[in-house]
Motif scaffolding. Structure first.
Motif, PDB file in Angstrom:
ATOM      1  N   ILE A 236      53.507   1.806  45.615  1.00  0.00           N
ATOM      2  CA  ILE A 236      53.292   0.930  46.770  1.00  0.00           C
ATOM      3  C   ILE A 236      53.602   1.721  48.035  1.00  0.00           C
ATOM      4  O   ILE A 236      54.730   2.136  48.267  1.00  0.00           O
ATOM      5  CB  ILE A 236      54.163  -0.339  46.679  1.00  0.00           C
ATOM      6  CG1 ILE A 236      53.740  -1.163  45.455  1.00  0.00           C
ATOM      7  CG2 ILE A 236      54.047  -1.156  47.950  1.00  0.00           C
ATOM      8  CD1 ILE A 236      54.608  -2.363  45.187  1.00  0.00           C
ATOM      9  N   ASP A 237      52.561   1.942  48.832  1.00  0.00           N
ATOM     10  CA  ASP A 237      52.709   2.690  50.079  1.00  0.00           C
ATOM     11  C   ASP A 237      53.162   1.801  51.213  1.00  0.00           C
ATOM     12  O   ASP A 237      53.634   2.273  52.236  1.00  0.00           O
ATOM     13  CB  ASP A 237      51.329   3.232  50.494  1.00  0.00           C
ATOM     14  CG  ASP A 237      51.145   4.628  50.006  1.00  0.00           C
ATOM     15  OD1 ASP A 237      51.987   5.060  49.212  1.00  0.00           O
ATOM     16  OD2 ASP A 237      50.152   5.259  50.419  1.00  0.00           O
ATOM     17  N   ASP A 238      52.885   0.502  51.057  1.00  0.00           N
ATOM     18  CA  ASP A 238      53.112  -0.416  52.161  1.00  0.00           C
ATOM     19  C   ASP A 238      53.949  -1.601  51.670  1.00  0.00           C
ATOM     20  O   ASP A 238      53.408  -2.658  51.343  1.00  0.00           O
ATOM     21  CB  ASP A 238      51.753  -0.905  52.698  1.00  0.00           C
ATOM     22  CG  ASP A 238      51.921  -1.747  53.939  1.00  0.00           C
ATOM     23  OD1 ASP A 238      53.041  -2.229  54.203  1.00  0.00           O
ATOM     24  OD2 ASP A 238      50.919  -1.921  54.656  1.00  0.00           O
ATOM     25  N   ALA A 306      47.448   2.478  43.524  1.00  0.00           N
ATOM     26  CA  ALA A 306      48.180   2.690  44.777  1.00  0.00           C
ATOM     27  C   ALA A 306      47.838   1.534  45.713  1.00  0.00           C
ATOM     28  O   ALA A 306      46.665   1.158  45.833  1.00  0.00           O
ATOM     29  CB  ALA A 306      47.787   4.017  45.407  1.00  0.00           C
ATOM     30  N   ARG A 308      47.846   0.473  49.500  1.00  0.00           N
ATOM     31  CA  ARG A 308      47.993   1.070  50.827  1.00  0.00           C
ATOM     32  C   ARG A 308      47.030   0.395  51.798  1.00  0.00           C
ATOM     33  O   ARG A 308      46.180  -0.392  51.421  1.00  0.00           O
ATOM     34  CB  ARG A 308      47.720   2.569  50.761  1.00  0.00           C
ATOM     35  CG  ARG A 308      46.294   2.912  50.310  1.00  0.00           C
ATOM     36  CD  ARG A 308      45.953   4.365  50.647  1.00  0.00           C
ATOM     37  NE  ARG A 308      44.716   4.814  50.045  1.00  0.00           N
ATOM     38  CZ  ARG A 308      43.494   4.605  50.552  1.00  0.00           C
ATOM     39  NH1 ARG A 308      43.337   3.890  51.669  1.00  0.00           N
ATOM     40  NH2 ARG A 308      42.411   5.060  49.940  1.00  0.00           N
ATOM     41  N   ARG A 309      47.202   0.749  53.081  1.00  0.00           N
ATOM     42  CA  ARG A 309      46.261   0.278  54.090  1.00  0.00           C
ATOM     43  C   ARG A 309      44.975   1.084  53.993  1.00  0.00           C
ATOM     44  O   ARG A 309      45.018   2.288  53.711  1.00  0.00           O
ATOM     45  CB  ARG A 309      46.843   0.451  55.499  1.00  0.00           C
ATOM     46  CG  ARG A 309      48.087  -0.374  55.758  1.00  0.00           C
ATOM     47  CD  ARG A 309      47.767  -1.841  56.015  1.00  0.00           C
ATOM     48  NE  ARG A 309      48.962  -2.675  55.788  1.00  0.00           N
ATOM     49  CZ  ARG A 309      48.962  -4.000  55.746  1.00  0.00           C
ATOM     50  NH1 ARG A 309      47.824  -4.672  55.884  1.00  0.00           N
ATOM     51  NH2 ARG A 309      50.066  -4.673  55.539  1.00  0.00           N
ATOM     52  N   ARG A 311      41.634   3.125  55.073  1.00  0.00           N
ATOM     53  CA  ARG A 311      41.368   4.090  56.137  1.00  0.00           C
ATOM     54  C   ARG A 311      40.058   3.711  56.795  1.00  0.00           C
ATOM     55  O   ARG A 311      39.155   3.171  56.139  1.00  0.00           O
ATOM     56  CB  ARG A 311      41.278   5.503  55.544  1.00  0.00           C
ATOM     57  CG  ARG A 311      42.611   5.870  54.916  1.00  0.00           C
ATOM     58  CD  ARG A 311      42.613   7.215  54.224  1.00  0.00           C
ATOM     59  NE  ARG A 311      43.903   7.360  53.566  1.00  0.00           N
ATOM     60  CZ  ARG A 311      44.054   7.673  52.279  1.00  0.00           C
ATOM     61  NH1 ARG A 311      43.008   7.930  51.531  1.00  0.00           N
ATOM     62  NH2 ARG A 311      45.263   7.756  51.758  1.00  0.00           N
ATOM     63  N   LEU A 331      44.620  -4.337  53.524  1.00  0.00           N
ATOM     64  CA  LEU A 331      45.412  -3.797  52.421  1.00  0.00           C
ATOM     65  C   LEU A 331      44.488  -3.651  51.219  1.00  0.00           C
ATOM     66  O   LEU A 331      43.753  -4.583  50.880  1.00  0.00           O
ATOM     67  CB  LEU A 331      46.573  -4.745  52.110  1.00  0.00           C
ATOM     68  CG  LEU A 331      47.659  -4.202  51.188  1.00  0.00           C
ATOM     69  CD1 LEU A 331      48.447  -3.110  51.899  1.00  0.00           C
ATOM     70  CD2 LEU A 331      48.588  -5.325  50.746  1.00  0.00           C
ATOM     71  N   CYS A 334      44.031   0.834  45.290  1.00  0.00           N
ATOM     72  CA  CYS A 334      43.239   2.030  45.031  1.00  0.00           C
ATOM     73  C   CYS A 334      43.567   2.580  43.649  1.00  0.00           C
ATOM     74  O   CYS A 334      44.676   2.381  43.137  1.00  0.00           O
ATOM     75  CB  CYS A 334      43.561   3.124  46.050  1.00  0.00           C
ATOM     76  SG  CYS A 334      43.228   2.600  47.731  1.00  0.00           S
TER      77      CYS A 334
END
Lengths: 848, 354
Positions: A236-238, A306, A308-309, A311, A331, A334
């Motif tokens: 979890i990136d966020d 993953a 993440r937000r 891009r 969000l 991925c």
């Protein structure tokens, strides 16, 4: 939220025979308004569970089978002719429409009755039903043959002889749906578990757990050789956007239709059954309120997830086959390569589970509401999942939902669940501790509530209660994470009064408090009221029009481009182009209403409106909202027995004069009517500005133009499709000083004397000009004689009697002295001085 | 002419005069006739010229005769005029008017039914000491949502589909998110509380806008907001206010009930129902209450402490109650108006009914 009654019943320990209607009443009284109660499977009757006790070929038709059925143990045998090729062997259970049964039919022929009739020479007693004949599904490939998998608990049991209702209810064919209005702050009510919890609290009973919702995945469904952690990794990136992400792996699931009971319940929920995989994730979402998503594990690159937000510029084709261009705020989920799902909104097409899927990666995650809401709104993708995440799902429910879904997937699809669960729980939801004073609850509600009662009621909602050891008024509550809305004392008070019964609140009147002081003096603006009174007395009826209008209507007013009124405040999201901009003047919508009345044959129309108009200031700043009054009159004035002739300019001016007199009282004489040929929406020759002349008695810096009265410009009214003359006015009420008290003038005690002036003057000289000349000539009158009134009596232009280019005018002047009776001689002298003064100012004028 | 001749002539004149005025029917003719006898050149005056020839002893006798004839004529005129006057009065009283013809009047216009209901309800609350407060129809996001405990992204914003103000012409940069057509009158609560210290006791009637259009919803409609903030304000006071309103407005002793509800700016929040004014008992075929016996009339509750926080009030010291109700609905319920669009069409066939 739709709630299926049989489903709910599984989750509440109901001792007595509570009906759906009783439950609906209790829920409604507690604020979960049951907006509708729908019956499922009640559009047919006379259909019972029957057992096949014998079958043989029809003697004269190869495709038909003769079936013997009974619907009571050892009951009478009936012979039914059946065209299906899946008639079970003796012992099998089917749904039999007895003679006299009513079936729903299809859209074309509607409901119909089953009769005893002959088919190829054999009498058929009723009919053995297929799904589509009962409206239970689309399948018409064969008759329904009941099996243990048709009921939630895996055993049909003894259905024969139960009676129609009881048997069909046990099969889930007959059910009841409660449509419940839920609130944005109660995401816990978006699942059956949450509603069950509410109902149990209201009834003071316990909740129970569904057999599909085990505390552990049953051992027979586990695959000890597989370990989730070795198949999936989660990063979890966020943590803000995704507090928790859990993943399970289910291996070897065969994608097939889900069992009848599940299909029935999903249909009752308004969801179309698709396959066991899709149906299970939906079912668990409707159960626990936590949306889930299933990926084809084989299509998730590297088995890596993953969160993440997105891009800028990333793209994802969602399950609905639309390619979405992502923005950095979105969000995304991925895999090792890129986005495979829009978190909490919709899955991606490429990683979708399909018939070839061997291994499922089951996502049960938690996403933060605002991000989901933003993405769902931007993409206009409102899904069952986004609806729930937008409101906030309890992060602590994820494991139970995941376990239930994995169990059902393995059970229904013949697969095995890999050991363990990958659980990335990066932002924990913690129970909230709140204190409550019983005295505060009593004060706020007006009902006496003690600490014990408060504690008892809150306890029913699974709120842990601890009494303060010192203060007998205080409770300490620990609120479960599924009730994220309970964070303050007042939130608990609401729960207390809700469960206590808000209908028990008595009616009291507010009592004055000790701090009561006199408020600041407040005066009510009387102008709208006085305006209505004057205009109704003039025969006009009040109307109300919309605050918005169309650009077309504004254009019909023919304003110059630099006029503020030509640039209305536009709406970003109007419903129609007729309502696209805010009105800058009241007249256009009133003219629209005049046209509406004319279209219904009403030709004498007199309407007015008192309302705000909107004049733009700086972009982004609040516009000015002055209050205006406007009126439109057309047709004839009233007369006796017949009309009093066609309206003209003076009818509309008379209304304004009356209005001005009501608003200004004795100050009405300060209003001047000057010809104005430059008002774009008025006839250039029949329009007057209404000017309030400044004087010392109020704070007006200079003259104010309150508005205009006149004949509506033909081009303007024609734009509204009106082909008869219209007269009207529009004034800003702020153009008039607020009415103050009228000071009394002494009532005269001596008689007045009047004298007339009759003259011929040039036609182009206006009455207003003559009046001002007479008034200034009157300054020659001695001070002790007052010129009380100057009024015009006649304006005639009969060419027989009046010299060419001239008009005849008759004026009357009233003289009075305050302290004595005037003599004829002194009045004659005064009048002569006025008359000769007037003529001296009017070259070419002559006495008549 | 002898004295006797003169006297005889005078008597004859008296008789002739009587005969002459008898058929006359106008005062003017009678006065003219009188002048022909008694005027300066009248017949009696002509005979006076002969007085000079009358010998002294007869003068007195003849003079009396002259006086008498003058009196006779004057009396006859008075009597004739009196009879004439009486006849006129009699004739006047014999006049008959067709009283069934319509009367003559300046027909009065009609006040819009919504204005009537508005005024009536304002008056009912004025009796209880509520003052009227106002605010703009285009207002800021802060007043309409933020300060009412609905920050941006709050799902409760979906409850009202709001109209946003667009960018200025020539600057088509989308919505100015900050300005909206107020979807409720609640921003007036905020404006009032920001401008004064407690106690507050206001009602705020006004036009509001929502993107909604069907027989019971109009994209523009009228709400009446109420707010009472003081040291001891209770939920029970809210009920008392509604009981007062319903009973005064409908003129019937109708009950009021609360149901729990949710509005972000009140806690506890309630839905206010009034007993059905038509069937009162929930008749199954009642088209107003659809058999429930209750009609929903308002959303209300106790002011949420978060709202007090936005306006700087001490939520421990003060409590408050607030409500919002649609005036169209109240009017439709009382007057049996079947479609909300009638309020905004300006159709005189509708307006003249009230």
């Amino acid at each position: 939220m739709r709630i299926v009654w049989s489903w709910l019943r599984e989750l509440v320990a109901l001792e007595n025979q509570l009906t759906p209607r009783d439950a609906a009443e209790a829920l409604t009284a507690a604020g979960l308004e049951v907006e509708a109660i729908e019956d499922v499977g009640r559009d047919f009757s006379g259909v019972v569970v029957a057992q096949v006790v014998g079958k043989r070929k029809h003697p004269d038709a190869d495709r038909l089978t003769l079936v013997d059925v009974i619907d009571q143990p050892d009951g009478e045998k009936f012979e039914v002719v059946c065209g299906a090729n899946n008639v079970p062997d003796p012992g099998g259970l089917v749904l039999w429409a007895r003679p006299g049964a009513r079936l729903p039919g299809d859209a074309e022929r509607g409901p119909f009755e089953i009769a005893t009739r002959k088919l190829k020479g054999v009498t058929s007693h009723g009919m053995i039903c297929s799904e589509d004949e009962l409206g239970l599904g689309d399948d018409h490939s064969g008759i329904i043959v009941l099996s243990d998998s048709d009921v939630p608990h895996g055993a049909l049991g003894d259905l024969l002889g139960l009676g129609e209702d009881a048997a069909l209810e046990r099969l889930g064919v007959r059910d009841t749906v409660l449509e419940i209005g839920t609130y944005a702050n109660r995401p816990d009510t978006l699942g059956h578990v949450g509603i069950a919890r509410e109902l149990a609290a209201l009834l003071g009973v316990a909740t129970t757990t569904s057999p599909f919702d085990p505390a552990e995945i049953p051992a027979d469904l586990l695959d000890d050789g597989l370990d989730a952690a070795s198949l999936v990794t989660v990063a979890i990136d966020d943590p803000q956007g995704c507090p928790r992400y859990t993943a399970r792996v289910i291996d070897g699931v065969t994608i097939a239709p889900s069992p009848r009971w599940m299909q029935q319940r999903l249909r009752a929920m308004g969801a179309r059954p698709i396959s066991n995989q899709v149906d299970v994730t939906n079912y668990v979402m409707f159960h626990h309120g936590n949306p889930l998503h299933a990926f084809d594990h084989g299509k998730v690159a590297d088995g890596h997830i993953a969160v993440r937000r997105a891009r800028a510029g990333e793209r994802l084709t969602t399950l609905d086959d639309v390619e979405r261009v992502l923005e950095p705020g979105d969000l995304v989920i991925c895999d090792g390569k890129g986005p495979v799902a829009l978190a909490g909104v919709m899955g991606g097409k490429d990683s979708e589970v399909s018939e070839g899927t061997g291994r499922i990666l089951l996502e049960t995650a938690n996403f933060e509401p605002k991000g989901v809401r933003r993405t769902a709104r931007r993409l206009k993708l409102h899904s069952e999942a986004s609806h729930r995440f937008e409101r906030g799902v309890d992060a602590n429910v994820a494991l139970a939902a995941s376990r239930m879904a994995a169990t059902l997937l393995a059970r229904l699809g013949g697969g095995r669940v890999a050991r363990g669960v990958v659980d990335a729980y990066v932002r924990r939801a913690e129970p909230c501790k709140v204190s409550l004073r019983a005295s505060r609850a009593s004060l706020l509600t007006g009902i006496e509530l003690d600490r014990d009662r408060c504690g008892e009621l809150l306890g029913r909602l699974d709120i842990a209660i601890e009494k303060d050891s010192e203060n007998p008024d205080v409770l300490h509550a620990t609120c479960p994470t599924f009730r994220g809305d309970l964070t303050r004392e007042v939130d608990l008070i609401e729960e207390v009064i809700r469960l206590h019964g808000v209908h028990k609140v008595p009616g009291t009147l507010p009592s004055p408090s000790s701090s009561r002081t006199l408020g600041a003096p407040r005066t009510v603006d009387q102008r709208p009221h006085l305006t209505r009174r004057a205009l109704m007395a003039s025969g006009l009826s009040e109307s109300i029009t919309y605050g918005y209008t169309s650009s077309e209507r504004v254009a019909a007013m023919r304003f110059e481009s630099d006029d503020r009124r030509a640039r209305p405040v536009p709406l970003q999201n109007p419903m129609t182009i007729e309502q696209a901009v805010m009105r800058t003047t009241l007249l256009p919508n009133l003219l629209g209403q005049v046209a509406h009345n004319l279209s219904f044959g009403i030709t004498d129309i007199a309407l007015f409106e008192v309302g705000s108009v909107f004049l733009a200031t700086e972009p982004g700043q609040l516009p000015d909202e002055p209050r205006h009054v406007a009126a439109v009159m057309t047709g004839c004035r009233p007369g006796w027995l017949r009309d009093g002739g066609a309206l003209d300019f003076f009818d509309s001016k008379g209304v304004v004069e009356r209005l001005v007199s009501e608003l200004l009282g004795p100050r009405a004489s300060r209003v001047r009517y000057n010809a104005d040929s430059a008002v774009p929406f008025m006839h250039p020759g029949a329009c007057a500005e209404v000017r309030m002349v400044a004087d010392d008695s109020d704070s007006m810096a200079g003259d104010r133009i309150a508005g205009h009265v006149g004949e509506i410009h033909p081009a303007t009214r024609e734009a509204f499709g009106i082909d008869q003359p219209c007269f009207g006015f529009e004034l800003t009420l702020d153009g008039f000083p607020a009415p103050g008290p009228v000071a009394m003038v002494p009532v005269p005690r001596h008689p007045a004397i009047t004298r007339d002036i009759s003259i011929f003057v040039d036609q182009t000289i206006t009455a207003g000009h003559l009046r001002s000349l007479i008034a200034s000539a009157a300054s020659s009158v001695p001070d002790d004689i007052s010129v009380e009134r100057i009024a015009v009596l006649e304006d005639y232009r009969d060419p027989e009697k009046v010299p060419e280019g001239m008009k005849g005018m008759l004026w009357t002047i009233t003289y009075r002295a305050d302290q004595r009776n005037l003599t004829d001689a002194e009045v004659n002298q005064a009048h002569e001085s006025i008359e000769s003064g007037l003529l001296a100012d009017l070259p070419g004028a002559e006495r008549r | 002419m002898s004295a006797d001749d003169l006297i005889q002539q005078l008597e004859r004149l008296g008789q002739e005069f009587d005969a002459e005025i008898e058929p006359l029917t106008s005062e003017q003719d009678i006065r003219n006739t009188q002048a022909r006898y008694l005027g300066k050149k009248g017949q009696v005056s002509q005979l006076m010229k002969h007085m000079r020839q009358i010998p002294g002893p007869d003068k007195k006798r003849v003079g009396e005769s002259f006086n008498q004839i003058k009196r006779v004529i004057t009396d006859a005129v008075a009597a004739r005029l009196l009879r004439l006057d009486e006849a006129e009065k009699e004739a006047d009283l014999a006049r008959v008017v067709d009283v069934t013809l319509p009367g003559r009047s300046v027909p009065s216009g009609h006040m819009h039914i919504l204005t009537q209901v508005w005024n009536e309800i304002v008056e009912i609350f004025a009796e209880l000491g509520f003052e009227v407060a106002e605010g703009p129809q285009i207002d800021t996001d802060f007043h309409c949502f933020e300060a009412l405990a609905m920050p941006k992204g709050h799902p409760a914003r979906d409850m009202q589909d709001t109209f946003y103000i667009a960018g200025a012409p020539g600057r088509p940069d989308g919505a100015i998110e900050d300005l909206v057509l107020r979807p409720h009158t609640s921003p007036v609560q905020i404006r009032t509380m920001k401008s004064q210290a407690p106690p507050v006791k206001i009602i705020a009637p006004g036009v509001v806008y929502r993107r909604d259009d069907d027989p019971t919803h109009s994209p523009m409609f009228t709400q009446l907001e109420g707010l009472l903030v003081d040291e001891v304000v209770r939920l029970s006071d809210l009920k008392g206010l509604f009981l007062h309103l319903v009973q005064r407005f409908y003129g019937k002793s109708l009950d009021v009930r609360f149901r729990p509800s949710y509005f972000p700016f009140v806690e506890p929040g309630v839905e206010v129902d009034m007993q059905c004014a038509f069937c009162t008992t929930g008749e199954p075929d009642c088209r107003m209450c659809k058999g429930t016996g209750w009609l929903e009339i308002s959303g209300a509750g106790m002011v949420d402490p978060e709202v007090f926080g936005h306006v700087g009030y001490d939520s421990e010291k003060y409590t408050g109650l607030a409500w919002g109700m649609g005036l169209e609905r109240i009017a439709m319920l009382r007057h049996g108006i079947t479609d909300i669009k009638y309020f905004y069409e300006g159709d005189l066939r509708f307006l003249r009914q009230f």
